[in-house]
Design an enzyme around this catalytic site. Structure first.
Site, PDB file in Angstrom:
ATOM      1  N   ARG A 158       0.747   5.735   4.831  1.00 15.98           N
ATOM      2  CA  ARG A 158       0.803   7.222   4.096  1.00 15.98           C
ATOM      3  C   ARG A 158       1.128   7.159   2.608  1.00 15.98           C
ATOM      4  O   ARG A 158       1.805   6.261   2.463  1.00 15.98           O
ATOM      5  CB  ARG A 158       1.725   7.846   5.294  1.00 15.98           C
ATOM      6  CG  ARG A 158       1.256   7.950   6.639  1.00 15.98           C
ATOM      7  CD  ARG A 158       1.933   9.093   7.259  1.00 15.98           C
ATOM      8  NE  ARG A 158       1.453   8.928   8.817  1.00 15.98           N
ATOM      9  CZ  ARG A 158       0.426   9.571   8.967  1.00 15.98           C
ATOM     10  NH1 ARG A 158      -0.296  10.286   8.313  1.00 15.98           N
ATOM     11  NH2 ARG A 158      -0.189   9.354  10.439  1.00 15.98           N
ATOM     12  N   ASP A 159       0.613   7.910   1.985  1.00 15.67           N
ATOM     13  CA  ASP A 159       0.950   8.251   0.595  1.00 15.67           C
ATOM     14  C   ASP A 159       2.563   8.587   0.641  1.00 15.67           C
ATOM     15  O   ASP A 159       2.949   9.349   1.340  1.00 15.67           O
ATOM     16  CB  ASP A 159       0.288   9.175  -0.020  1.00 15.67           C
ATOM     17  CG  ASP A 159       0.384   9.005  -1.850  1.00 15.67           C
ATOM     18  OD1 ASP A 159      -0.695   8.653  -2.141  1.00 15.67           O
ATOM     19  OD2 ASP A 159       1.488   9.182  -2.238  1.00 15.67           O
ATOM     20  N   ILE A 160       3.217   7.902  -0.458  1.00 13.73           N
ATOM     21  CA  ILE A 160       4.702   8.081  -0.666  1.00 13.73           C
ATOM     22  C   ILE A 160       5.120   9.509  -1.147  1.00 13.73           C
ATOM     23  O   ILE A 160       6.108  10.009  -0.856  1.00 13.73           O
ATOM     24  CB  ILE A 160       5.419   6.974  -1.425  1.00 13.73           C
ATOM     25  CG1 ILE A 160       6.624   6.721  -1.037  1.00 13.73           C
ATOM     26  CG2 ILE A 160       4.966   7.017  -2.901  1.00 13.73           C
ATOM     27  CD1 ILE A 160       7.402   5.511  -1.741  1.00 13.73           C
TER      28      ILE A 160
ATOM     29  N   ASN B 155      -9.956   8.315  -7.559  1.00 14.40           N
ATOM     30  CA  ASN B 155      -9.473   8.627  -8.824  1.00 14.40           C
ATOM     31  C   ASN B 155      -9.995   7.382  -9.464  1.00 14.40           C
ATOM     32  O   ASN B 155      -9.517   6.248  -9.263  1.00 14.40           O
ATOM     33  CB  ASN B 155      -8.244   8.775  -9.168  1.00 14.40           C
ATOM     34  CG  ASN B 155      -7.772  10.362  -8.302  1.00 14.40           C
ATOM     35  OD1 ASN B 155      -8.642  11.338  -8.356  1.00 14.40           O
ATOM     36  ND2 ASN B 155      -6.624  10.528  -7.809  1.00 14.40           N
TER      37      ASN B 155
ATOM     38  N   VAL C 298      -2.686   3.557  -9.844  1.00 14.89           N
ATOM     39  CA  VAL C 298      -2.526   2.362  -9.476  1.00 14.89           C
ATOM     40  C   VAL C 298      -4.029   1.676  -9.585  1.00 14.89           C
ATOM     41  O   VAL C 298      -4.737   2.173  -8.878  1.00 14.89           O
ATOM     42  CB  VAL C 298      -1.929   2.349  -7.916  1.00 14.89           C
ATOM     43  CG1 VAL C 298      -1.911   0.840  -7.195  1.00 14.89           C
ATOM     44  CG2 VAL C 298      -0.663   2.955  -7.788  1.00 14.89           C
TER      45      VAL C 298
ATOM     46  N   HIS D  63      -8.432   2.382  -4.196  1.00 13.82           N
ATOM     47  CA  HIS D  63      -8.069   2.986  -3.091  1.00 13.82           C
ATOM     48  C   HIS D  63      -8.650   4.184  -2.850  1.00 13.82           C
ATOM     49  O   HIS D  63      -9.108   4.890  -3.961  1.00 13.82           O
ATOM     50  CB  HIS D  63      -6.407   3.140  -3.215  1.00 13.82           C
ATOM     51  CG  HIS D  63      -6.145   3.827  -4.508  1.00 13.82           C
ATOM     52  ND1 HIS D  63      -6.034   2.953  -5.644  1.00 13.82           N
ATOM     53  CD2 HIS D  63      -5.599   5.080  -4.743  1.00 13.82           C
ATOM     54  CE1 HIS D  63      -5.524   4.033  -6.563  1.00 13.82           C
ATOM     55  NE2 HIS D  63      -5.353   5.257  -5.902  1.00 13.82           N
TER      56      HIS D  63
ATOM     57  N   HIS E 200      -8.056   8.068  -1.165  1.00 16.01           N
ATOM     58  CA  HIS E 200      -7.095   8.991  -0.670  1.00 16.01           C
ATOM     59  C   HIS E 200      -7.968   9.851   0.356  1.00 16.01           C
ATOM     60  O   HIS E 200      -9.091  10.350   0.283  1.00 16.01           O
ATOM     61  CB  HIS E 200      -6.662   9.988  -1.659  1.00 16.01           C
ATOM     62  CG  HIS E 200      -5.953   9.491  -3.009  1.00 16.01           C
ATOM     63  ND1 HIS E 200      -4.704   9.642  -3.004  1.00 16.01           N
ATOM     64  CD2 HIS E 200      -6.431   8.904  -4.029  1.00 16.01           C
ATOM     65  CE1 HIS E 200      -4.406   9.146  -4.132  1.00 16.01           C
ATOM     66  NE2 HIS E 200      -5.143   8.712  -4.845  1.00 16.01           N
TER      67      HIS E 200
HETATM   68  P1  AMP Z   1      -3.906   7.370  -7.853  1.00 10.90           P
HETATM   69  O1  AMP Z   1      -2.869   7.964  -8.926  1.00 10.90           O
HETATM   70  O2  AMP Z   1      -5.144   7.797  -7.545  1.00 10.90           O
HETATM   71  O3  AMP Z   1      -3.803   5.894  -8.418  1.00 10.90           O
HETATM   72  O4  AMP Z   1      -3.110   7.133  -6.537  1.00 10.90           O
HETATM   73  C1  AMP Z   1      -1.988   6.390  -6.635  1.00 10.90           C
HETATM   74  C2  AMP Z   1      -1.028   6.994  -5.281  1.00 10.90           C
HETATM   75  O5  AMP Z   1      -0.268   5.987  -4.691  1.00 10.90           O
HETATM   76  C3  AMP Z   1      -0.065   8.091  -5.604  1.00 10.90           C
HETATM   77  O6  AMP Z   1      -0.805   9.114  -4.746  1.00 10.90           O
HETATM   78  C4  AMP Z   1       1.174   7.381  -5.141  1.00 10.90           C
HETATM   79  O7  AMP Z   1       1.762   8.556  -4.768  1.00 10.90           O
HETATM   80  C5  AMP Z   1       0.824   6.521  -4.409  1.00 10.90           C
HETATM   81  N1  AMP Z   1       1.705   5.387  -4.316  1.00 10.90           N
HETATM   82  C6  AMP Z   1       2.386   4.955  -5.212  1.00 10.90           C
HETATM   83  N2  AMP Z   1       3.498   3.962  -4.812  1.00 10.90           N
HETATM   84  C7  AMP Z   1       3.245   4.057  -3.294  1.00 10.90           C
HETATM   85  C8  AMP Z   1       3.962   3.349  -2.439  1.00 10.90           C
HETATM   86  N3  AMP Z   1       4.925   2.366  -2.573  1.00 10.90           N
HETATM   87  N4  AMP Z   1       3.563   3.741  -1.085  1.00 10.90           N
HETATM   88  C9  AMP Z   1       2.905   4.661  -0.666  1.00 10.90           C
HETATM   89  N5  AMP Z   1       2.180   5.353  -1.710  1.00 10.90           N
HETATM   90  C10 AMP Z   1       2.422   4.954  -3.026  1.00 10.90           C
END
Ligand code: AMP
Length: 116
Positions: A31-33, A89, A98, A102, A104
């Site tokens: 799950r996204d944080i 993205n 990141v 990945h 979403h």
């Molecule tokens: P993006 O901006 O498409 O690269 O998505 C990166 C996602 O990673 C964002 O929605 C963040 O909220 C999520 N994220 C960053 N760190 C963590 C974490 N430690 N655990 C879960 N999700 C994370």
């Protein structure tokens, strides 16, 4: 940053915690944080791939596997009938923060089109 040291690599290596909802030898999903919808799951390959832009033909099975996992998670989250999105993205301008590939999985509310 070292390509193998993103926050998602740390989650894969269990160096930081995450709410993991699926894992097999090739993929992890958690799950996204900072969720933007009631279902917001990140589906991440364990193989180091910087973004969708770095995917090659060698990855086609892996990407197909991820899409199947997304559909399965959408069903188990109960959003498959109401609708959902699967989003990668790609690049900073598209919102990637990141740099480990990945997807979403977003569901649980209506989504506008075009995206912001
Ligand atoms: P993006 O901006 O498409 O690269 O998505 C990166 C996602 O990673 C964002 O929605 C963040 O909220 C999520 N994220 C960053 N760190 C963590 C974490 N430690 N655990 C879960 N999700 C994370």
């Amino acid at each position: 940053m070292n390509e193998e040291n993103t926050v998602f690599h740390k989650i894969i290596r269990r160096e930081i915690p995450a709410n993991i909802v699926f894992e097999d030898e090739r993929v992890i999903a958690f799950r996204d944080i900072q969720p933007v919808s009631s279902t917001h799951i990140l589906i991440v390959p364990k193989k180091t791939i910087r973004s969708l832009d770095a995917v090659t033909g060698d990855d086609s099975e892996l990407i197909g596997h991820i899409v199947c996992i997304a559909a399965e998670l959408a069903r188990s989250e109960g959003v498959s009938e109401s609708g959902y999105r699967l989003v990668a993205n790609t690049g900073e301008r598209a919102g990637q923060s990141v740099f480990q590939l990945h997807f979403h999985l977003l569901g649980g509310r209506p989504f506008a089109w075009p995206p912001g």
